[in-house]
Design an enzyme around this catalytic site. Structure first.
Site, mmCIF file in Angstrom:
data_model
loop_
_atom_site.group_PDB
_atom_site.id
_atom_site.type_symbol
_atom_site.label_atom_id
_atom_site.label_comp_id
_atom_site.label_asym_id
_atom_site.label_seq_id
_atom_site.Cartn_x
_atom_site.Cartn_y
_atom_site.Cartn_z
ATOM 1 N N CYS A 57 40.158 29.870 34.393
ATOM 2 C CA CYS A 57 41.041 30.003 35.554
ATOM 3 C C CYS A 57 40.295 30.704 36.677
ATOM 4 O O CYS A 57 39.584 31.687 36.439
ATOM 5 C CB CYS A 57 42.281 30.798 35.162
ATOM 6 S SG CYS A 57 43.492 30.986 36.485
ATOM 7 N N HIS A 117 48.722 23.958 33.076
ATOM 8 C CA HIS A 117 48.098 25.224 33.480
ATOM 9 C C HIS A 117 48.592 25.636 34.869
ATOM 10 O O HIS A 117 49.007 26.780 35.073
ATOM 11 C CB HIS A 117 46.572 25.045 33.462
ATOM 12 C CG HIS A 117 45.810 26.233 33.931
ATOM 13 N ND1 HIS A 117 45.071 27.029 33.083
ATOM 14 C CD2 HIS A 117 45.642 26.770 35.173
ATOM 15 C CE1 HIS A 117 44.487 27.989 33.776
ATOM 16 N NE2 HIS A 117 44.815 27.850 35.053
ATOM 17 N N GLU A 118 48.546 24.701 35.811
ATOM 18 C CA GLU A 118 48.976 25.017 37.187
ATOM 19 C C GLU A 118 50.487 25.242 37.260
ATOM 20 O O GLU A 118 50.953 26.114 37.981
ATOM 21 C CB GLU A 118 48.535 23.916 38.154
ATOM 22 C CG GLU A 118 47.039 23.659 38.208
ATOM 23 C CD GLU A 118 46.176 24.898 38.432
ATOM 24 O OE1 GLU A 118 46.652 25.890 39.033
ATOM 25 O OE2 GLU A 118 45.017 24.887 37.979
ATOM 26 N N HIS A 140 51.353 28.715 36.540
ATOM 27 C CA HIS A 140 51.162 29.636 37.667
ATOM 28 C C HIS A 140 52.427 29.746 38.519
ATOM 29 O O HIS A 140 52.715 30.808 39.069
ATOM 30 C CB HIS A 140 50.003 29.182 38.562
ATOM 31 C CG HIS A 140 48.659 29.612 38.086
ATOM 32 N ND1 HIS A 140 48.293 30.935 37.928
ATOM 33 C CD2 HIS A 140 47.565 28.893 37.742
ATOM 34 C CE1 HIS A 140 47.051 31.007 37.512
ATOM 35 N NE2 HIS A 140 46.576 29.781 37.382
#
Length: 175
Positions: free
Chosen positions: A99, A141-142, A145
């Site tokens: 990341c 993953h994004e 966030h």
């Protein structure tokens, strides 16, 4: 272009991002351009608005081979606004992630192999597609966030965490 990528520990990375109401807003369109430039310069394959201190439900998926991900598939950088995971496979695959907000660390993270997603593109059109493997991993993953989750939160065991140097040595320099 945003030169500042927030680092783990910054409270913005732990906030739930807000819905983008007006995709055509000049500030949102500029943010999209900035994110595309920032992810390319940083050798990333994705970046979320909260990583550049903009707490919006917006991220870029920009898979391409680079120094950090030499085997990544090639795709055009794609802005995904107000994204959702509609459904997912039962199959979960554990693979390496890094990341831009957690420099120098890699981890083996379990993610769904296949996901069906929905998002608005930068013109405001609703898109629906199925993503698999590495691109599905980037999306998940994004998407994390946007909910204040960082990949290290998903590690099943601290033994699944490596420094970047050790990861490069063990994964790419096997002899």
């Amino acid at each position: 272009m945003s030169e500042l990528i927030l680092q783990l520990g910054n409270p913005t990375l732990r906030q739930k991002a807000v819905w983008v109401d007006n995709i055509q807003d000049e500030g949102i369109q500029k943010l999209i351009e900035d994110l595309i430039a920032t992810v390319a310069k940083a050798d990333g394959v994705g970046i979320a608005a909260p990583q550049v201190a903009q707490s919006y439900r917006l991220f870029i998926v920009a898979s391409r081979p680079n120094a950090r991900y030499p085997n990544a598939p090639e795709m055009e950088p794609t802005a995904m606004i107000n994204p959702r995971i509609i459904s997912h496979s039962t199959e979960v695959v554990k693979d390496w992630e890094g990341c831009l907000s957690v420099p120098g660390i890699r981890g083996l993270v379990p993610r769904y192999k296949t996901i069906e997603v929905e998002y608005s593109d930068r013109q405001g059109n609703l898109q629906k597609q199925e993503l698999t493997d590495f691109v599905a991993r980037i999306f998940q993953h994004e998407h994390d966030h946007l909910n204040g989750i960082v990949f290290v939160d998903r590690l099943e065991n601290t033994l699944d965490m490596f420094t970047e140097q050790e990861y490069q040595q063990q994964v790419f320099n096997k002899t």
